[in-house]
Design an enzyme around this catalytic site. Structure first.
Site, PDB file in Angstrom:
ATOM      1  N   THR A 191     129.433  11.602  54.610  1.00 46.04           N
ATOM      2  CA  THR A 191     130.104  11.115  55.823  1.00 46.04           C
ATOM      3  C   THR A 191     131.186  10.094  55.512  1.00 46.04           C
ATOM      4  OG1 THR A 191     128.422   9.394  56.223  1.00 46.04           O
ATOM      5  CG2 THR A 191     128.064  11.558  57.226  1.00 46.04           C
ATOM      6  N   TYR A 216     133.227  -1.628  61.102  1.00 42.69           N
ATOM      7  CA  TYR A 216     133.293  -1.379  59.661  1.00 42.69           C
ATOM      8  C   TYR A 216     134.274  -2.304  58.972  1.00 42.69           C
ATOM      9  CZ  TYR A 216     130.112   2.536  59.144  1.00 42.69           C
ATOM     10  OH  TYR A 216     128.965   3.295  59.068  1.00 42.69           O
ATOM     11  N   VAL A 274     132.020   8.786  61.257  1.00 44.13           N
ATOM     12  CA  VAL A 274     131.335   9.126  62.510  1.00 44.13           C
ATOM     13  C   VAL A 274     130.187  10.049  62.110  1.00 44.13           C
ATOM     14  CG1 VAL A 274     131.641   9.908  64.892  1.00 44.13           C
ATOM     15  CG2 VAL A 274     133.591   8.976  63.631  1.00 44.13           C
ATOM     16  N   HIS A 275     129.213   9.451  61.437  1.00 40.96           N
ATOM     17  CA  HIS A 275     128.194  10.181  60.682  1.00 40.96           C
ATOM     18  C   HIS A 275     127.616  11.395  61.418  1.00 40.96           C
ATOM     19  CE1 HIS A 275     128.175   6.559  58.178  1.00 40.96           C
ATOM     20  NE2 HIS A 275     127.866   5.850  59.243  1.00 40.96           N
ATOM     21  N   ASP A 276     127.068  11.142  62.610  1.00 37.84           N
ATOM     22  CA  ASP A 276     126.255  12.155  63.276  1.00 37.84           C
ATOM     23  C   ASP A 276     127.060  13.371  63.697  1.00 37.84           C
ATOM     24  OD1 ASP A 276     124.332  10.238  62.926  1.00 37.84           O
ATOM     25  OD2 ASP A 276     124.271   9.607  65.019  1.00 37.84           O
TER      26      ASP A 276
END
Length: 316
Positions: free
Chosen positions: A196, A231, A245-247
């Site tokens: 990610t 971040y 935007v990991h998910d």
């Protein structure tokens, strides 16, 4: 035929983008959203999920509330973790109050019944702590064989984001994660920080999403801008002014498997280390005797991810 999925979320900013992408992509059918305690308390996770679905015009998708705490650990209060995120996850997302309401049935019961009765394949996509999934495994001996595929956001090989060695979702309930990875699912794909962090969204790209003028683009831009601020202040990326935007990467992968570069390795979860609790141990060099159990993403194509969001949110 659209690919069916269930998202298991602890809805903060990146979960909200994942919900938006899954609910609006024409090649996906989001059957339901289940919530779990994680980024924020369970009641806020559920409320944020409802807010997101209502705002993008998909309040028809049901939301089921799940486990309010980890399986074992009373010493993992979520507020202690939230303080480290630079404001990326707030209790209430900046969207109008929801009109829709959560379902009366609990998430674990819903998951068990849905996969037991499914006549078509449904992908299970947990992008928060794995408490609900471990609870379903414990409650139903057939749950693992009823689930054809699991795509998980969590873990890290090179670096953690909540401790020096652990990623938040696994750290928040390591015992649950250990149960899931040892359960013997037919196929698990794990999308860790290593992947990610290669699909960063910049401030300019967030602004481009806002300029689409759709509720989906506006909401995604708002959430991503909040993530960039967090971040930049707490764990700056290699490109300043950008954030993962990991998910949502997990959702995009369902449509474009070429988004990720994976290796089939053995993954185990550290539950007892003083400094390493919650660490995902990837046997990339085959030093152990355990057989591979997980397809782990070590690379991601940013352009595929960004272009997909732009295309889907433009048409929303």
């Amino acid at each position: 035929m659209p690919r069916k999925l269930i998202l298991d979320v602890d809805t903060g900013t990146d979960d909200a983008v994942a919900i938006t992408l899954a609910a609006l992509h024409p090649e996906l059918e989001l059957i339901a959203v289940t919530t779990v305690n994680g980024n924020v308390e369970i009641r806020y996770c559920t409320d944020n999920s409802l807010r997101t679905l209502d705002f993008i015009g998909r309040g028809d998708i049901p939301v089921y509330e799940g486990c309010p705490k980890p399986l074992v650990r009373a010493d993992f209060p979520i507020p202690r973790a939230v303080k480290k995120d630079g404001g990326m996850h707030v209790n209430v997302l900046p969207l109008p109050d929801p009109v829709s309401r959560k379902q009366d049935k609990g998430a674990v019961e819903f998951l068990i019944e849905t996969f037991r009765n499914a006549t078509e394949e449904i992908v299970l996509v947990p992008v928060g702590p794995l408490t609900n999934i471990a609870a379903a495994i414990a409650a139903d001996p057939d749950f693992v064989k009823n689930v054809p595929e699991v795509v998980i956001m969590g873990g890290a090989h090179y670096t953690g984001n909540i401790t020096a060695s652990a990623e938040f979702n696994i750290w928040a309930d390591p015992e649950a994660a250990a149960v899931v990875f040892a359960a013997g699912f037919r196929k698990i794909t794990l999308v860790p920080l290593d992947a990610t962090f290669q699909a960063l969204v910049s401030g300019a790209e967030a602004k481009a999403l806002e300029d689409l003028g759709t509720n989906a683009g506006i909401a995604a831009s708002r959430f991503i801008a909040q993530r960039i601020k967090g971040y930049d202040s707490t764990q700056p990326m290699k490109t300043l002014g950008s954030a993962p935007v990991h998910d949502a990467v997990c959702v995009a992968y369902l449509v474009r498997p070429d988004l990720l570069e994976t290796k089939f390795v053995n993954v185990q979860i550290e539950t007892q280390g003083i400094h390493t609790v919650g660490r995902t141990v990837f046997d990339v060099n085959k030093r152990g005797d355990a057989a591979p159990n997980c397809h782990v993403a070590f690379g991601a194509n940013k352009d595929i991810f960004i272009n997909m969001m732009m295309d889907v949110f433009k048409r929303a």
